[in-house]
Motif scaffolding. Sequence first.
Motif, PDB file in Angstrom:
ATOM      1  N   GLU A   1       3.742  10.704  -6.851  1.00 11.59           N
ATOM      2  CA  GLU A   1       4.994  10.455  -7.383  1.00 11.59           C
ATOM      3  C   GLU A   1       4.257  11.101  -8.954  1.00 11.59           C
ATOM      4  O   GLU A   1       4.801  11.991  -9.708  1.00 11.59           O
ATOM      5  CB  GLU A   1       5.657   9.080  -7.782  1.00 11.59           C
ATOM      6  CG  GLU A   1       7.123   8.814  -7.272  1.00 11.59           C
ATOM      7  CD  GLU A   1       8.017   7.668  -6.947  1.00 11.59           C
ATOM      8  OE1 GLU A   1       7.533   7.544  -7.313  1.00 11.59           O
ATOM      9  OE2 GLU A   1       8.658   8.344  -6.036  1.00 11.59           O
ATOM     10  N   GLN A   2       3.344  10.705  -9.642  1.00 15.88           N
ATOM     11  CA  GLN A   2       2.873  10.572 -10.719  1.00 15.88           C
ATOM     12  C   GLN A   2       1.807  12.377 -10.821  1.00 15.88           C
ATOM     13  O   GLN A   2       2.193  12.305 -12.123  1.00 15.88           O
ATOM     14  CB  GLN A   2       1.543   8.993 -10.980  1.00 15.88           C
ATOM     15  CG  GLN A   2       2.623   8.349 -11.429  1.00 15.88           C
ATOM     16  CD  GLN A   2       0.768   7.057 -12.313  1.00 15.88           C
ATOM     17  OE1 GLN A   2       0.040   7.929 -11.676  1.00 15.88           O
ATOM     18  NE2 GLN A   2       1.526   6.050 -12.502  1.00 15.88           N
ATOM     19  N   THR A   3       1.215  12.225  -9.476  1.00 11.97           N
ATOM     20  CA  THR A   3       0.690  13.510  -9.255  1.00 11.97           C
ATOM     21  C   THR A   3       1.669  14.209  -9.665  1.00 11.97           C
ATOM     22  O   THR A   3       1.580  15.577 -10.113  1.00 11.97           O
ATOM     23  CB  THR A   3       0.245  13.470  -8.356  1.00 11.97           C
ATOM     24  OG1 THR A   3      -1.133  12.390  -7.885  1.00 11.97           O
ATOM     25  CG2 THR A   3      -1.068  14.713  -7.884  1.00 11.97           C
TER      26      THR A   3
ATOM     27  N   SER B   1       0.854  -1.579   0.018  1.00  9.11           N
ATOM     28  CA  SER B   1       0.468  -0.043  -0.186  1.00  9.11           C
ATOM     29  C   SER B   1       0.974   0.991   0.049  1.00  9.11           C
ATOM     30  O   SER B   1       0.626   1.889  -1.189  1.00  9.11           O
ATOM     31  CB  SER B   1      -0.324   0.091   1.563  1.00  9.11           C
ATOM     32  OG  SER B   1      -1.885   1.136   1.356  1.00  9.11           O
ATOM     33  N   ALA B   2       1.892   1.459   0.557  1.00  6.98           N
ATOM     34  CA  ALA B   2       2.979   2.249   0.910  1.00  6.98           C
ATOM     35  C   ALA B   2       3.575   2.543  -0.841  1.00  6.98           C
ATOM     36  O   ALA B   2       3.430   3.531  -0.379  1.00  6.98           O
ATOM     37  CB  ALA B   2       4.041   2.408   2.089  1.00  6.98           C
ATOM     38  N   LYS B   3       3.828   1.252  -0.654  1.00  8.28           N
ATOM     39  CA  LYS B   3       4.626   1.886  -2.544  1.00  8.28           C
ATOM     40  C   LYS B   3       3.899   2.057  -3.262  1.00  8.28           C
ATOM     41  O   LYS B   3       4.028   2.830  -4.307  1.00  8.28           O
ATOM     42  CB  LYS B   3       4.889   0.083  -2.704  1.00  8.28           C
ATOM     43  CG  LYS B   3       5.963   0.349  -3.860  1.00  8.28           C
ATOM     44  CD  LYS B   3       6.194  -1.022  -4.410  1.00  8.28           C
ATOM     45  CE  LYS B   3       6.971  -1.210  -5.861  1.00  8.28           C
ATOM     46  NZ  LYS B   3       7.405  -2.595  -6.000  1.00  8.28           N
ATOM     47  N   ALA B   4       2.424   2.135  -3.768  1.00  7.61           N
ATOM     48  CA  ALA B   4       1.064   2.024  -4.305  1.00  7.61           C
ATOM     49  C   ALA B   4       0.941   3.603  -4.087  1.00  7.61           C
ATOM     50  O   ALA B   4       0.854   4.234  -5.304  1.00  7.61           O
ATOM     51  CB  ALA B   4      -0.257   1.663  -4.626  1.00  7.61           C
ATOM     52  N   TRP B   5       1.383   4.104  -2.774  1.00  6.55           N
ATOM     53  CA  TRP B   5       0.962   5.827  -2.670  1.00  6.55           C
ATOM     54  C   TRP B   5       2.235   6.909  -3.299  1.00  6.55           C
ATOM     55  O   TRP B   5       1.541   7.678  -3.414  1.00  6.55           O
ATOM     56  CB  TRP B   5       1.068   6.035  -1.205  1.00  6.55           C
ATOM     57  CG  TRP B   5       0.633   6.967  -0.560  1.00  6.55           C
ATOM     58  CD1 TRP B   5       1.664   7.740  -0.509  1.00  6.55           C
ATOM     59  CD2 TRP B   5      -0.692   7.904  -0.907  1.00  6.55           C
ATOM     60  NE1 TRP B   5       0.762   8.926   0.034  1.00  6.55           N
ATOM     61  CE2 TRP B   5      -1.083   9.355  -0.742  1.00  6.55           C
ATOM     62  CE3 TRP B   5      -1.461   7.907  -1.447  1.00  6.55           C
ATOM     63  CZ2 TRP B   5      -1.307  10.097  -0.505  1.00  6.55           C
ATOM     64  CZ3 TRP B   5      -2.917   8.897  -0.875  1.00  6.55           C
ATOM     65  CH2 TRP B   5      -2.601  10.026  -0.807  1.00  6.55           C
ATOM     66  N   LYS B   6       3.271   5.874  -2.383  1.00  8.90           N
ATOM     67  CA  LYS B   6       4.349   6.568  -3.471  1.00  8.90           C
ATOM     68  C   LYS B   6       3.827   7.246  -5.021  1.00  8.90           C
ATOM     69  O   LYS B   6       4.553   7.914  -5.083  1.00  8.90           O
ATOM     70  CB  LYS B   6       5.145   5.892  -2.909  1.00  8.90           C
ATOM     71  CG  LYS B   6       6.491   6.417  -2.568  1.00  8.90           C
ATOM     72  CD  LYS B   6       8.478   5.942  -2.943  1.00  8.90           C
ATOM     73  CE  LYS B   6       9.227   6.952  -2.603  1.00  8.90           C
ATOM     74  NZ  LYS B   6      10.143   5.811  -2.780  1.00  8.90           N
TER      75      LYS B   6
END
Length: 162
Positions: free
Chosen positions: A92-94, A83-88
């Motif tokens: 980054e994309q944003t 979940s933390a990886k997906a959030w990061k």
Amino acid sequence: QKTNKALANLGKSKNLQKMLADAEAKRQRLEELKQSQKEEDKAKAANLEWGDAIKEASGDRVKDDPAKLKKAIKRQAAKKAKSAKAWKSRMEQTQQKLNDRQKIRQHNLTQRKQGGAAGANLSKKRIVTDEDKKKAAGKRGGGRAGFEGRKQEFLNDKKKIQ
């Protein structure tokens, strides 16, 4: 009166670390009581075991297996890391999108300051270069769709039929 097992424990927080510590302490105590020479201690051990068996038989879940609890803790940690990886990645994309839009905005502002043809018809979606303009100019004026274009051959060519 039947109760939904899944909803029964909904209010209780699932603190796996505490559950694991309790389960290991209970197992330790059970071993000590079994090893003891006193009949009273052996009776307590039997009561503990029977209590768990009765709970399971009545439909309650007895969560006191350290191996399963350790596995659950590991699974929970993996889920949290994922979940933390997906959030990061999302952040980054944003940030990348914001940077790209800012770059386009700066480009458009500088072009507008130059004025004339350079400052007209600027795209908010991308930076249009001179090469892009040349390619677009070459594509225009093709004619009617399906009518004009390169002719391959006639449909009813006499040479082809024979």
